[in-house]
Motif scaffolding. Structure first.
Motif, PDB file in Angstrom:
ATOM      1  N   ASN A 235       1.108  -1.543   0.042  1.00 36.39           N
ATOM      2  CA  ASN A 235       0.109  -0.022   0.123  1.00 36.39           C
ATOM      3  C   ASN A 235       0.756   1.301   0.068  1.00 36.39           C
ATOM      4  O   ASN A 235       1.868   2.094   0.949  1.00 36.39           O
ATOM      5  N   PRO A 236       1.156   1.705  -0.976  1.00 37.09           N
ATOM      6  CA  PRO A 236       1.648   3.116  -1.057  1.00 37.09           C
ATOM      7  C   PRO A 236       1.313   4.754  -0.133  1.00 37.09           C
ATOM      8  O   PRO A 236       2.403   4.459  -0.023  1.00 37.09           O
ATOM      9  N   ASN A 237       0.666   4.160   1.243  1.00 37.85           N
ATOM     10  CA  ASN A 237       0.148   4.470   2.247  1.00 37.85           C
ATOM     11  C   ASN A 237       0.802   4.467   3.383  1.00 37.85           C
ATOM     12  O   ASN A 237       1.286   5.346   4.139  1.00 37.85           O
ATOM     13  N   TYR A 238       1.357   3.413   2.913  1.00 42.32           N
ATOM     14  CA  TYR A 238       2.696   2.728   4.229  1.00 42.32           C
ATOM     15  C   TYR A 238       4.018   2.739   4.221  1.00 42.32           C
ATOM     16  O   TYR A 238       4.436   2.391   2.399  1.00 42.32           O
ATOM     17  N   LYS A 239       4.886   2.884   5.204  1.00 42.16           N
ATOM     18  CA  LYS A 239       6.376   2.540   4.688  1.00 42.16           C
ATOM     19  C   LYS A 239       6.139   0.564   5.657  1.00 42.16           C
ATOM     20  O   LYS A 239       6.182   1.788   6.941  1.00 42.16           O
ATOM     21  N   VAL A 240       6.521   0.335   5.273  1.00 44.83           N
ATOM     22  CA  VAL A 240       6.259  -0.805   6.018  1.00 44.83           C
ATOM     23  C   VAL A 240       7.940  -1.519   6.160  1.00 44.83           C
ATOM     24  O   VAL A 240       8.844  -1.858   5.360  1.00 44.83           O
ATOM     25  N   GLU A 241       7.548  -2.384   7.773  1.00 48.63           N
ATOM     26  CA  GLU A 241       8.992  -2.752   8.147  1.00 48.63           C
ATOM     27  C   GLU A 241       8.839  -3.720   8.666  1.00 48.63           C
ATOM     28  O   GLU A 241       7.399  -4.132   9.474  1.00 48.63           O
ATOM     29  N   VAL A 242       9.355  -5.380   8.321  1.00 56.31           N
ATOM     30  CA  VAL A 242       8.789  -6.768   8.927  1.00 56.31           C
ATOM     31  C   VAL A 242      10.445  -6.999   9.486  1.00 56.31           C
ATOM     32  O   VAL A 242      11.379  -7.072   9.193  1.00 56.31           O
ATOM     33  N   ILE A 243      10.153  -6.946  10.680  1.00 56.64           N
ATOM     34  CA  ILE A 243      10.794  -7.777  11.827  1.00 56.64           C
ATOM     35  C   ILE A 243      10.325 -10.028  12.370  1.00 56.64           C
ATOM     36  O   ILE A 243       9.204 -10.200  12.101  1.00 56.64           O
ATOM     37  N   LYS A 244      11.673  -9.866  11.056  1.00 51.05           N
ATOM     38  CA  LYS A 244      11.149 -11.847  10.788  1.00 51.05           C
ATOM     39  C   LYS A 244      11.916 -12.385  12.638  1.00 51.05           C
ATOM     40  O   LYS A 244      12.366 -11.444  13.091  1.00 51.05           O
ATOM     41  N   GLY A 245      11.011 -13.484  12.370  1.00 51.33           N
ATOM     42  CA  GLY A 245      11.540 -14.070  13.316  1.00 51.33           C
ATOM     43  C   GLY A 245      12.185 -15.777  13.338  1.00 51.33           C
ATOM     44  O   GLY A 245      12.251 -15.705  12.671  1.00 51.33           O
ATOM     45  N   ASN A 246      12.458 -16.042  14.887  1.00 56.52           N
ATOM     46  CA  ASN A 246      12.949 -17.541  14.401  1.00 56.52           C
ATOM     47  C   ASN A 246      12.778 -18.007  14.486  1.00 56.52           C
ATOM     48  O   ASN A 246      11.886 -18.020  15.075  1.00 56.52           O
ATOM     49  N   PHE A 247      13.162 -19.363  13.956  1.00 49.66           N
ATOM     50  CA  PHE A 247      12.253 -20.809  14.370  1.00 49.66           C
ATOM     51  C   PHE A 247      13.790 -21.892  14.740  1.00 49.66           C
ATOM     52  O   PHE A 247      14.193 -21.414  14.201  1.00 49.66           O
ATOM     53  N   VAL A 248      12.476 -22.219  15.658  1.00 49.19           N
ATOM     54  CA  VAL A 248      14.179 -22.551  16.054  1.00 49.19           C
ATOM     55  C   VAL A 248      13.324 -24.506  16.758  1.00 49.19           C
ATOM     56  O   VAL A 248      12.075 -24.471  16.541  1.00 49.19           O
ATOM     57  N   ILE A 249      13.848 -25.535  15.641  1.00 54.72           N
ATOM     58  CA  ILE A 249      13.835 -26.938  16.276  1.00 54.72           C
ATOM     59  C   ILE A 249      14.550 -27.609  16.805  1.00 54.72           C
ATOM     60  O   ILE A 249      15.710 -28.430  16.679  1.00 54.72           O
ATOM     61  N   THR A 250      14.043 -28.880  17.620  1.00 56.06           N
ATOM     62  CA  THR A 250      14.122 -28.966  19.027  1.00 56.06           C
ATOM     63  C   THR A 250      14.348 -30.646  19.019  1.00 56.06           C
ATOM     64  O   THR A 250      13.968 -31.028  18.183  1.00 56.06           O
ATOM     65  N   LYS A 251      15.633 -31.343  19.934  1.00 54.07           N
ATOM     66  CA  LYS A 251      15.681 -32.521  19.656  1.00 54.07           C
ATOM     67  C   LYS A 251      14.223 -33.266  20.162  1.00 54.07           C
ATOM     68  O   LYS A 251      13.821 -33.194  20.383  1.00 54.07           O
TER      69      LYS A 251
END
Length: 211
Positions: free
Chosen positions: A98-114
């Motif tokens: 949307n040209p009315n917004y400046k979007v910042e995405v803070i990405k998440g981490n993914f952990v796979i455990t034993k």
């Protein structure tokens, strides 16, 4: 005579002319400038156990004027890795620009455990001494397993010990795998004495007074 108004991002020039029967016309120019609104999408960190399905990915949005201004926001994993580990910044958000917004995405981490692996099946040995070497066997292994053996529970080797002489021998087992918790066990090799009969020959002699 209607004063124009603007909502979307942009720079808009508005020319003005003022008329009055007692004055010369007066003119001017003004600008309406609307800049992008900052929006932050924070993707939640997620965890799963090795071998299980992915959880539902989620996140939060801050800064929107209307809830649906970026369309339906979906949260996705951008890698296909399934081995145990911590994968930083692989959880992302998809949205409609949307040209009315400046979007910042803070990405998440993914952990796979034993995961907890299947219980080991250990088979010892019990038998009579036969002069051959005997050892234990380890079953129910999976890909990636590495088996270690110990005779004292402290010092480990990948070589499966074997025994020939009579005795009772305890063999400790530890199985490691990068995708599973360690699995341990104990088995015994027991070798019992072999029965042997010694039969003396009979002899005869005539008495002569000597032994």
């Amino acid at each position: 005579e209607e004063n124009p108004s603007y909502t979307d991002v942009g720079e808009y020039k508005v020319y003005v002319k003022v008329e009055n029967p007692n004055y010369e016309d007066r003119t001017g120019l003004a600008t309406v400038t609307i800049t992008e609104k900052e929006v932050t999408i924070t993707v939640d960190n997620k965890t799963k156990v090795y071998g299980t399905a992915d959880p539902v990915f989620t996140g939060t949005v801050e800064g929107l004027i209307n809830e649906n201004d970026l369309g339906e926001i979906t949260y996705v994993r951008t890698n296909e890795e399934e081995n145990v580990g911590t994968y930083e910044g692989v959880l992302n958000a998809n949205y409609t620009n949307n040209p009315n917004y400046k979007v910042e995405v803070i990405k998440g981490n993914f952990v796979i455990t034993k995961a907890q692996g299947e219980e080991l099946t250990l088979e010892g040995y019990t038998g009579v001494y036969d002069g051959l070497e005997h050892s234990i066997t380890v079953g129910n292994l999976v890909e990636g397993d590495k088996v270690y053996y110990s005779e004292d529970g402290e010092n480990w080797t990948e070589e499966n010990p074997s025994y020939t002489d009579v005795g009772e021998y305890k063999v400790y087992v530890k199985v490691t795998n990068p995708n599973y918790e360690n699995r341990t066990g104990l088995a015994t090799v027991e070798i019992t004495p072999r029965e042997v009969t010694i039969k003396a020959n009979s002899e005869t002699k005539v008495y002569d007074g000597t032994p």
